[in-house]
Design a protein around this motif. Structure first.
Motif, PDB file in Angstrom:
ATOM      1  N   LEU A 166       0.822  -1.207   0.000  1.00  0.00           N
ATOM      2  CA  LEU A 166       0.000   0.000   0.000  1.00  0.00           C
ATOM      3  C   LEU A 166       0.857   1.260   0.000  1.00  0.00           C
ATOM      4  O   LEU A 166       0.555   2.230  -0.695  1.00  0.00           O
ATOM      5  CB  LEU A 166      -0.934  -0.004   1.211  1.00  0.00           C
ATOM      6  CG  LEU A 166      -1.792   1.243   1.426  1.00  0.00           C
ATOM      7  CD1 LEU A 166      -2.707   1.464   0.228  1.00  0.00           C
ATOM      8  CD2 LEU A 166      -2.603   1.118   2.703  1.00  0.00           C
ATOM      9  N   LEU A 167       1.935   1.251   0.768  1.00  0.00           N
ATOM     10  CA  LEU A 167       2.808   2.415   0.829  1.00  0.00           C
ATOM     11  C   LEU A 167       3.418   2.707  -0.543  1.00  0.00           C
ATOM     12  O   LEU A 167       3.513   3.859  -0.962  1.00  0.00           O
ATOM     13  CB  LEU A 167       3.902   2.209   1.870  1.00  0.00           C
ATOM     14  CG  LEU A 167       3.449   2.268   3.340  1.00  0.00           C
ATOM     15  CD1 LEU A 167       4.605   1.939   4.269  1.00  0.00           C
ATOM     16  CD2 LEU A 167       2.883   3.643   3.668  1.00  0.00           C
ATOM     17  N   LYS A 168       3.840   1.665  -1.245  1.00  0.00           N
ATOM     18  CA  LYS A 168       4.373   1.844  -2.593  1.00  0.00           C
ATOM     19  C   LYS A 168       3.308   2.434  -3.519  1.00  0.00           C
ATOM     20  O   LYS A 168       3.585   3.316  -4.342  1.00  0.00           O
ATOM     21  CB  LYS A 168       4.871   0.505  -3.143  1.00  0.00           C
ATOM     22  CG  LYS A 168       6.098  -0.045  -2.450  1.00  0.00           C
ATOM     23  CD  LYS A 168       7.326   0.800  -2.752  1.00  0.00           C
ATOM     24  CE  LYS A 168       8.575   0.182  -2.139  1.00  0.00           C
ATOM     25  NZ  LYS A 168       9.773   1.046  -2.364  1.00  0.00           N
ATOM     26  N   THR A 169       2.091   1.930  -3.372  1.00  0.00           N
ATOM     27  CA  THR A 169       0.985   2.435  -4.192  1.00  0.00           C
ATOM     28  C   THR A 169       0.692   3.895  -3.862  1.00  0.00           C
ATOM     29  O   THR A 169       0.437   4.712  -4.753  1.00  0.00           O
ATOM     30  CB  THR A 169      -0.272   1.574  -3.967  1.00  0.00           C
ATOM     31  OG1 THR A 169       0.037   0.205  -4.199  1.00  0.00           O
ATOM     32  CG2 THR A 169      -1.399   1.995  -4.899  1.00  0.00           C
ATOM     33  N   MET A 170       0.712   4.227  -2.559  1.00  0.00           N
ATOM     34  CA  MET A 170       0.490   5.606  -2.136  1.00  0.00           C
ATOM     35  C   MET A 170       1.566   6.538  -2.687  1.00  0.00           C
ATOM     36  O   MET A 170       1.278   7.644  -3.160  1.00  0.00           O
ATOM     37  CB  MET A 170       0.474   5.683  -0.612  1.00  0.00           C
ATOM     38  CG  MET A 170      -0.871   5.432   0.031  1.00  0.00           C
ATOM     39  SD  MET A 170      -2.039   6.772  -0.285  1.00  0.00           S
ATOM     40  CE  MET A 170      -1.279   8.090   0.657  1.00  0.00           C
ATOM     41  N   LEU A 176       1.348   8.128   8.819  1.00  0.00           N
ATOM     42  CA  LEU A 176       1.459   7.916   7.380  1.00  0.00           C
ATOM     43  C   LEU A 176       2.596   8.742   6.780  1.00  0.00           C
ATOM     44  O   LEU A 176       3.386   8.233   5.980  1.00  0.00           O
ATOM     45  CB  LEU A 176       0.137   8.264   6.698  1.00  0.00           C
ATOM     46  CG  LEU A 176       0.073   8.021   5.186  1.00  0.00           C
ATOM     47  CD1 LEU A 176       0.297   6.554   4.866  1.00  0.00           C
ATOM     48  CD2 LEU A 176      -1.263   8.496   4.625  1.00  0.00           C
ATOM     49  N   SER A 177       2.694  10.016   7.170  1.00  0.00           N
ATOM     50  CA  SER A 177       3.738  10.874   6.602  1.00  0.00           C
ATOM     51  C   SER A 177       5.130  10.391   6.985  1.00  0.00           C
ATOM     52  O   SER A 177       6.068  10.491   6.193  1.00  0.00           O
ATOM     53  CB  SER A 177       3.543  12.321   7.049  1.00  0.00           C
ATOM     54  OG  SER A 177       3.633  12.434   8.462  1.00  0.00           O
ATOM     55  N   ALA A 178       5.279   9.849   8.198  1.00  0.00           N
ATOM     56  CA  ALA A 178       6.593   9.350   8.624  1.00  0.00           C
ATOM     57  C   ALA A 178       7.055   8.172   7.775  1.00  0.00           C
ATOM     58  O   ALA A 178       8.254   7.946   7.617  1.00  0.00           O
ATOM     59  CB  ALA A 178       6.537   8.946  10.095  1.00  0.00           C
ATOM     60  N   LYS A 179       6.100   7.440   7.204  1.00  0.00           N
ATOM     61  CA  LYS A 179       6.448   6.284   6.376  1.00  0.00           C
ATOM     62  C   LYS A 179       6.617   6.648   4.907  1.00  0.00           C
ATOM     63  O   LYS A 179       7.399   6.020   4.190  1.00  0.00           O
ATOM     64  CB  LYS A 179       5.365   5.205   6.517  1.00  0.00           C
ATOM     65  CG  LYS A 179       5.277   4.618   7.922  1.00  0.00           C
ATOM     66  CD  LYS A 179       4.097   3.670   8.053  1.00  0.00           C
ATOM     67  CE  LYS A 179       3.980   3.121   9.474  1.00  0.00           C
ATOM     68  NZ  LYS A 179       2.791   2.263   9.635  1.00  0.00           N
ATOM     69  N   LEU A 236       6.961  10.133   3.415  1.00  0.00           N
ATOM     70  CA  LEU A 236       7.775  11.274   3.003  1.00  0.00           C
ATOM     71  C   LEU A 236       9.257  10.947   2.804  1.00  0.00           C
ATOM     72  O   LEU A 236       9.856  11.409   1.832  1.00  0.00           O
ATOM     73  CB  LEU A 236       7.615  12.422   4.002  1.00  0.00           C
ATOM     74  CG  LEU A 236       6.360  13.278   3.826  1.00  0.00           C
ATOM     75  CD1 LEU A 236       6.309  14.372   4.861  1.00  0.00           C
ATOM     76  CD2 LEU A 236       6.294  13.874   2.438  1.00  0.00           C
ATOM     77  N   PRO A 237       9.893  10.166   3.693  1.00  0.00           N
ATOM     78  CA  PRO A 237      11.322   9.874   3.449  1.00  0.00           C
ATOM     79  C   PRO A 237      11.578   9.209   2.101  1.00  0.00           C
ATOM     80  O   PRO A 237      12.646   9.390   1.514  1.00  0.00           O
ATOM     81  CB  PRO A 237      11.691   8.936   4.611  1.00  0.00           C
ATOM     82  CG  PRO A 237      10.729   9.281   5.694  1.00  0.00           C
ATOM     83  CD  PRO A 237       9.448   9.609   4.985  1.00  0.00           C
ATOM     84  N   SER A 238      10.589   8.483   1.594  1.00  0.00           N
ATOM     85  CA  SER A 238      10.759   7.772   0.325  1.00  0.00           C
ATOM     86  C   SER A 238      10.527   8.663  -0.887  1.00  0.00           C
ATOM     87  O   SER A 238      11.024   8.363  -1.981  1.00  0.00           O
ATOM     88  CB  SER A 238       9.795   6.578   0.262  1.00  0.00           C
ATOM     89  OG  SER A 238       9.992   5.706   1.350  1.00  0.00           O
ATOM     90  N   ILE A 239       9.784   9.748  -0.716  1.00  0.00           N
ATOM     91  CA  ILE A 239       9.423  10.565  -1.885  1.00  0.00           C
ATOM     92  C   ILE A 239       9.975  11.981  -1.836  1.00  0.00           C
ATOM     93  O   ILE A 239       9.805  12.726  -2.806  1.00  0.00           O
ATOM     94  CB  ILE A 239       7.889  10.621  -2.064  1.00  0.00           C
ATOM     95  CG1 ILE A 239       7.229  11.349  -0.892  1.00  0.00           C
ATOM     96  CG2 ILE A 239       7.311   9.243  -2.246  1.00  0.00           C
ATOM     97  CD1 ILE A 239       5.756  11.614  -1.099  1.00  0.00           C
ATOM     98  N   ILE A 265      14.336  15.223   7.238  1.00  0.00           N
ATOM     99  CA  ILE A 265      14.033  14.414   6.052  1.00  0.00           C
ATOM    100  C   ILE A 265      14.588  15.094   4.805  1.00  0.00           C
ATOM    101  O   ILE A 265      15.170  14.446   3.929  1.00  0.00           O
ATOM    102  CB  ILE A 265      12.507  14.213   5.934  1.00  0.00           C
ATOM    103  CG1 ILE A 265      11.961  13.471   7.145  1.00  0.00           C
ATOM    104  CG2 ILE A 265      12.155  13.467   4.654  1.00  0.00           C
ATOM    105  CD1 ILE A 265      10.444  13.355   7.171  1.00  0.00           C
ATOM    106  N   VAL A 266      14.423  16.421   4.725  1.00  0.00           N
ATOM    107  CA  VAL A 266      14.859  17.153   3.533  1.00  0.00           C
ATOM    108  C   VAL A 266      16.374  17.082   3.381  1.00  0.00           C
ATOM    109  O   VAL A 266      16.891  16.744   2.308  1.00  0.00           O
ATOM    110  CB  VAL A 266      14.393  18.626   3.610  1.00  0.00           C
ATOM    111  CG1 VAL A 266      14.899  19.405   2.396  1.00  0.00           C
ATOM    112  CG2 VAL A 266      12.872  18.709   3.697  1.00  0.00           C
TER     113      VAL A 266
END
Length: 376
Positions: free
Chosen positions: A236-240, A266-269, A271-274, A308-309
């Motif tokens: 789901l996270l990948k899809t999001m 949700l953002s903690a999971k 945002l670091p990826s995107i 994160i940035v």
């Protein structure tokens, strides 16, 4: 059938319809149906309770048996019947039964296409349509849309888009409830592309800043089953992530990201990826369209966790294509509100050390920059 006339006149007119249709029979009705329906169908919405019984009797006895030969009038027939489905109406059961009988006269694709056309093209009917779908569910009927059929799946997406974008909160809530019940993200039969498309549509709901809509969105997003939850959440996270980045050129992209930040888990999971993709997207948009992208982008970067940035910026220097990444880094420090004294001293040193270790001649582009300060 002028709605301004008294109900007694309407009753007499319906009696006349009854007599004429009884005389001409089914063959005559099929030939001249459009002449009779032109005045009859729009009337039901404005009719009084006392004459609705006669109206429904005419539809049931004369037009229902001829439905197969009157495919073109199906959208008009649905649009005429659906106003009778109101919580305060005395004819709810009769209208619902009649609509189900009409549905059974047509193929699934024909009925779904006609229903979706009414829903999309007639906003005043949408609340009635939502109530109709809710009544179907109360009767334990199957989902109106068969998601395994491509045509009906397309209609479901048209229906969802119109309902989610409707300004009436009742319609939007009802659409969300219907999607939550029938479009389950844990359904293995639905492709990733379909899930990405639906999430993209649903994400726009967050920008309405309505708690009831936000709660429904996250209830739908969470898996409804206990088994394979970890595997499902990873997928789901990948899809999001893909759904979010597909919206990067959308005007509401940064508003949606800001809404995602309101959900800390949700953002903690995600945002670091995107975050790196977001920075690259801002840089690309700046190169193509100029500084217009900076205002919404900086409104987002002012509220995002700078850890994160800067982690993403340091990662840029550890990748190949360093020259291009250096330009992105230069752009970010010059134009984005990602600077705070404590953060800068913590991250600029390892950033510069990494670049010096590479002995890169363009290091001066970073070293002599005037950073864009955050507003206090």
């Amino acid at each position: 059938m002028n709605p301004a006339l008294p109900s007694g006149v309407h009753a007499k007119t319906l009696d006349l319809y009854d007599s004429i249709l009884g005389i001409i029979g089914q063959e005559g009705l099929v030939t001249d149906a459009y002449h009779y329906l032109f005045g009859l169908l729009p009337f039901f919405e404005y009719s009084s309770t006392s004459v609705r019984e006669s109206y429904l009797k005419i539809i049931r006895e004369y037009f229902l048996p001829s439905c197969e030969s009157l495919t073109d009038v199906l959208p008009a027939l649905i649009a005429a019947m659906i106003p009778g489905l109101e919580e305060a109406s005395d004819q709810i059961d009769q209208v619902l039964d009649l609509m189900i009988m009409i549905e059974n006269k047509y193929s699934s694709e024909e009925y779904v296409k006609a229903f979706t056309f009414v829903f999309v093209s007639t906003p005043p009917r949408r609340s009635n349509c939502i109530y109709y779908l809710a009544l179907r569910q109360q009767r334990k009927m199957n989902c109106l849309f068969h998601l395994g059929i491509q045509l009906e799946l397309q209609q479901f997406f048209h229906f969802s888009k119109a309902g989610l974008e409707d300004s009436n909160l009742i319609v939007t809530r009802g659409t969300l409830d219907y999607i939550s019940t029938n479009f389950l993200l844990e359904n293995a039969d639905l492709s990733k592309e379909l899930k990405v498309g639906m999430i993209q549509m649903m994400l726009h709901v967050l920008t309405r800043k309505d708690m009831s809509l936000t709660r429904r969105f996250y209830s739908w997003l969470n898996p409804a089953i206990d088994e394979h939850v970890a595997l499902f959440k990873a997928s789901l996270l990948k899809t999001m992530e893909e759904s979010l980045m597909n919206l990067s050129e959308c005007g509401h992209f940064f508003k949606i990201l800001a809404c995602i930040l309101d959900n800390g888990d949700l953002s903690a999971k995600i945002l670091p990826s995107i975050i790196e993709k977001i920075i690259r997207s801002v840089y690309s948009s700046y190169e193509l369209c100029g500084s217009a992208i900076l205002l919404p982008a900086n409104q987002f970067f002012e509220i995002v966790d700078l850890y994160i940035v800067w982690t993403a910026l340091i990662a840029l220097t550890e990748q190949t294509s360093l020259e291009n990444n250096l330009m992105i880094l230069k752009f970010s420090i010059e134009n984005l509100k990602i600077y705070e004294p404590g953060i800068a001293s913590l991250y600029l040193k390892p950033l510069l050390e990494t670049l010096f270790a590479e002995k890169y001649v363009l290091i001066s582009r970073i070293y002599f920059l005037e950073p864009y300060p955050r507003s206090v």
